[in-house]
Design a protein around this motif. Structure first.
Motif, PDB file in Angstrom:
ATOM      1  N   LYS A  58       0.809  -1.226   0.000  1.00 23.38           N
ATOM      2  CA  LYS A  58       0.000   0.000   0.000  1.00 23.38           C
ATOM      3  C   LYS A  58       0.846   1.283   0.000  1.00 23.38           C
ATOM      4  O   LYS A  58       0.685   2.166   0.854  1.00 23.38           O
ATOM      5  N   PRO A  59       1.751   1.421  -0.958  1.00 18.08           N
ATOM      6  CA  PRO A  59       2.583   2.630  -1.004  1.00 18.08           C
ATOM      7  C   PRO A  59       1.787   3.854  -1.431  1.00 18.08           C
ATOM      8  O   PRO A  59       0.855   3.764  -2.235  1.00 18.08           O
ATOM      9  N   THR A  60       2.159   4.989  -0.869  1.00 12.93           N
ATOM     10  CA  THR A  60       1.548   6.251  -1.279  1.00 12.93           C
ATOM     11  C   THR A  60       2.187   6.769  -2.562  1.00 12.93           C
ATOM     12  O   THR A  60       1.532   7.349  -3.413  1.00 12.93           O
ATOM     13  N   SER A  61       3.493   6.530  -2.687  1.00 13.14           N
ATOM     14  CA  SER A  61       4.242   7.020  -3.841  1.00 13.14           C
ATOM     15  C   SER A  61       5.022   5.877  -4.480  1.00 13.14           C
ATOM     16  O   SER A  61       5.955   5.346  -3.876  1.00 13.14           O
ATOM     17  N   VAL A  62       4.622   5.499  -5.698  1.00 15.25           N
ATOM     18  CA  VAL A  62       5.319   4.478  -6.478  1.00 15.25           C
ATOM     19  C   VAL A  62       6.128   5.189  -7.551  1.00 15.25           C
ATOM     20  O   VAL A  62       5.593   6.025  -8.283  1.00 15.25           O
ATOM     21  N   VAL A  63       7.414   4.861  -7.658  1.00 13.55           N
ATOM     22  CA  VAL A  63       8.268   5.450  -8.694  1.00 13.55           C
ATOM     23  C   VAL A  63       8.768   4.336  -9.595  1.00 13.55           C
ATOM     24  O   VAL A  63       9.234   3.302  -9.112  1.00 13.55           O
ATOM     25  N   GLY A  66      11.625   3.745 -16.297  1.00 12.97           N
ATOM     26  CA  GLY A  66      11.504   3.031 -17.553  1.00 12.97           C
ATOM     27  C   GLY A  66      10.089   2.583 -17.862  1.00 12.97           C
ATOM     28  O   GLY A  66       9.701   1.462 -17.555  1.00 12.97           O
ATOM     29  N   THR A  67       9.303   3.456 -18.477  1.00 16.01           N
ATOM     30  CA  THR A  67       7.921   3.145 -18.815  1.00 16.01           C
ATOM     31  C   THR A  67       7.806   2.256 -20.046  1.00 16.01           C
ATOM     32  O   THR A  67       7.006   1.335 -20.082  1.00 16.01           O
ATOM     33  N   SER A  68       8.591   2.567 -21.084  1.00 21.03           N
ATOM     34  CA  SER A  68       8.424   1.996 -22.414  1.00 21.03           C
ATOM     35  C   SER A  68       6.990   2.275 -22.861  1.00 21.03           C
ATOM     36  O   SER A  68       6.537   3.410 -22.798  1.00 21.03           O
ATOM     37  N   TYR A  69       6.241   1.255 -23.266  1.00 19.20           N
ATOM     38  CA  TYR A  69       4.855   1.483 -23.703  1.00 19.20           C
ATOM     39  C   TYR A  69       3.853   1.417 -22.560  1.00 19.20           C
ATOM     40  O   TYR A  69       2.657   1.571 -22.774  1.00 19.20           O
ATOM     41  N   GLY A  70       4.334   1.167 -21.342  1.00 19.52           N
ATOM     42  CA  GLY A  70       3.468   1.321 -20.174  1.00 19.52           C
ATOM     43  C   GLY A  70       2.852   0.054 -19.617  1.00 19.52           C
ATOM     44  O   GLY A  70       1.958   0.135 -18.770  1.00 19.52           O
ATOM     45  N   ILE A  71       3.311  -1.121 -20.034  1.00 20.08           N
ATOM     46  CA  ILE A  71       2.705  -2.357 -19.537  1.00 20.08           C
ATOM     47  C   ILE A  71       2.917  -2.506 -18.029  1.00 20.08           C
ATOM     48  O   ILE A  71       1.971  -2.761 -17.282  1.00 20.08           O
ATOM     49  N   SER A  72       4.156  -2.334 -17.575  1.00 18.63           N
ATOM     50  CA  SER A  72       4.412  -2.451 -16.132  1.00 18.63           C
ATOM     51  C   SER A  72       3.717  -1.332 -15.366  1.00 18.63           C
ATOM     52  O   SER A  72       3.201  -1.549 -14.258  1.00 18.63           O
ATOM     53  N   THR A  73       3.661  -0.156 -15.957  1.00 19.14           N
ATOM     54  CA  THR A  73       3.010   0.982 -15.309  1.00 19.14           C
ATOM     55  C   THR A  73       1.533   0.705 -15.061  1.00 19.14           C
ATOM     56  O   THR A  73       0.983   1.083 -14.018  1.00 19.14           O
ATOM     57  N   LEU A  74       0.888   0.028 -16.014  1.00 16.97           N
ATOM     58  CA  LEU A  74      -0.519  -0.307 -15.853  1.00 16.97           C
ATOM     59  C   LEU A  74      -0.737  -1.229 -14.654  1.00 16.97           C
ATOM     60  O   LEU A  74      -1.703  -1.065 -13.904  1.00 16.97           O
ATOM     61  N   HIS A  75       0.161  -2.194 -14.466  1.00 14.98           N
ATOM     62  CA  HIS A  75       0.042  -3.084 -13.307  1.00 14.98           C
ATOM     63  C   HIS A  75       0.219  -2.309 -12.002  1.00 14.98           C
ATOM     64  O   HIS A  75      -0.522  -2.523 -11.038  1.00 14.98           O
ATOM     65  N   LEU A  76       1.208  -1.416 -11.973  1.00 18.65           N
ATOM     66  CA  LEU A  76       1.452  -0.606 -10.775  1.00 18.65           C
ATOM     67  C   LEU A  76       0.259   0.304 -10.485  1.00 18.65           C
ATOM     68  O   LEU A  76      -0.203   0.411  -9.348  1.00 18.65           O
ATOM     69  N   ALA A  77      -0.243   0.961 -11.538  1.00 18.61           N
ATOM     70  CA  ALA A  77      -1.341   1.918 -11.360  1.00 18.61           C
ATOM     71  C   ALA A  77      -2.649   1.208 -10.998  1.00 18.61           C
ATOM     72  O   ALA A  77      -3.447   1.733 -10.210  1.00 18.61           O
ATOM     73  N   ALA A  78      -2.874   0.026 -11.559  1.00 25.02           N
ATOM     74  CA  ALA A  78      -4.085  -0.731 -11.206  1.00 25.02           C
ATOM     75  C   ALA A  78      -4.067  -1.089  -9.724  1.00 25.02           C
ATOM     76  O   ALA A  78      -5.098  -1.020  -9.044  1.00 25.02           O
ATOM     77  N   ALA A  79      -2.896  -1.452  -9.221  1.00 30.11           N
ATOM     78  CA  ALA A  79      -2.777  -1.784  -7.798  1.00 30.11           C
ATOM     79  C   ALA A  79      -3.012  -0.559  -6.928  1.00 30.11           C
ATOM     80  O   ALA A  79      -3.701  -0.626  -5.900  1.00 30.11           O
ATOM     81  N   VAL A  80      -2.450   0.575  -7.340  1.00 29.40           N
ATOM     82  CA  VAL A  80      -2.656   1.827  -6.610  1.00 29.40           C
ATOM     83  C   VAL A  80      -4.140   2.186  -6.591  1.00 29.40           C
ATOM     84  O   VAL A  80      -4.702   2.558  -5.555  1.00 29.40           O
ATOM     85  N   ARG A  81      -4.788   2.078  -7.751  1.00 22.24           N
ATOM     86  CA  ARG A  81      -6.223   2.382  -7.833  1.00 22.24           C
ATOM     87  C   ARG A  81      -7.020   1.447  -6.936  1.00 22.24           C
ATOM     88  O   ARG A  81      -7.909   1.873  -6.199  1.00 22.24           O
ATOM     89  N   ASP A  82      -6.698   0.158  -6.980  1.00 25.67           N
ATOM     90  CA  ASP A  82      -7.456  -0.805  -6.179  1.00 25.67           C
ATOM     91  C   ASP A  82      -7.188  -0.649  -4.686  1.00 25.67           C
ATOM     92  O   ASP A  82      -8.031  -1.007  -3.860  1.00 25.67           O
ATOM     93  N   ASN A  83      -6.019  -0.107  -4.336  1.00 28.98           N
ATOM     94  CA  ASN A  83      -5.732   0.193  -2.930  1.00 28.98           C
ATOM     95  C   ASN A  83      -6.526   1.397  -2.437  1.00 28.98           C
ATOM     96  O   ASN A  83      -6.700   1.584  -1.235  1.00 28.98           O
ATOM     97  N   GLY A  84      -6.962   2.231  -3.373  1.00 27.92           N
ATOM     98  CA  GLY A  84      -7.719   3.416  -3.000  1.00 27.92           C
ATOM     99  C   GLY A  84      -6.861   4.578  -2.566  1.00 27.92           C
ATOM    100  O   GLY A  84      -7.373   5.583  -2.075  1.00 27.92           O
TER     101      GLY A  84
END
Length: 202
Positions: A58-63, A66-84
């Motif tokens: 449940k991190p407040t700030s994920v850094v 290396g985004t590239s096309y954003g596949i890993s970013t989507l996984h990180l952001a989905a987790a952040v969203r689901d954490n609320g």
């Protein structure tokens, strides 16, 4: 996106070749521009692992480096969203990849929890003032250690630092650093695809 990424080898084969001896002479920006059509994603299992780690901690700030096309970013952001709670700050050197990633983030409805820093991460992350509660390193492997050292003042004890592609030789100096507890980390390799190094700041 994973289906497109599965064609990375085909894409690379039709691009103007970069010989190994030429790669060393290129700047990080020149190399990013040369491979701008290649996805270079985290594996599907690696993405699921990232999602679980972020949900659990449940991190407040994920850094992310290396985004590239954003596949890993989507996984990180989905987790952040689901954490609320929380946000993802990610970096990308390729202008075209950053633009494509932003379109994807908007299409998935996750753009409101993602900030994309375009350019050299050693410059864009130098202005970071917030704590880093979770760090994912998946940019150029020879830059993972410099990025970690840049951000270490913002990384509190107990924070997870994860790096992808432990099998790549350029990641060696980074692995030497986090695998030595004298440097303040307890590290374990997770055997998924090319390997993820999961390190806890001590």
């Amino acid at each position: 996106m994973f289906e497109a990424a599965a064609r990375d080898d085909e894409t690379e084969a039709r691009l103007p070749g970069i010989r190994p001896d030429e790669r060393a002479a290129l700047t990080a920006q020149e190399l990013a521009d040369a491979v701008r059509e290649i996805y270079m994603p985290i594996s599907a299992d690696g993405g699921r692992l990232l999602y679980n780690l972020v949900r659990a901690t449940k991190p407040t700030s994920v850094v992310e480096f290396g985004t590239s096309y954003g596949i890993s970013t989507l996984h990180l952001a989905a987790a952040v969203r689901d954490n609320g709670t929380g946000r993802v700050v990610t970096t990308e050197m390729s202008r075209s990849k950053a633009a494509s990633a932003r379109e994807t983030f908007a299409a998935t409805g996750l753009d409101d929890v993602i900030t994309v820093l375009e350019g050299d991460a050693l410059r864009t992350l130098a202005d970071l003032r917030q704590p880093v509660d979770f760090l994912f390193l998946d940019g150029w492997k020879n830059l993972c250690l410099p990025v970690l050292r840049l951000l270490e003042p913002h990384i509190a004890p107990g924070t997870l630092v994860v790096a992808d592609d432990v099998d790549l030789p350029d990641l060696g100096p980074y692995l030497d650093h986090v695998r030595d507890t004298a440097n303040g980390y307890h590290s374990v390799t997770f055997p998924v695809e090319d390997g993820l190094e999961i390190s806890c700041r001590l």
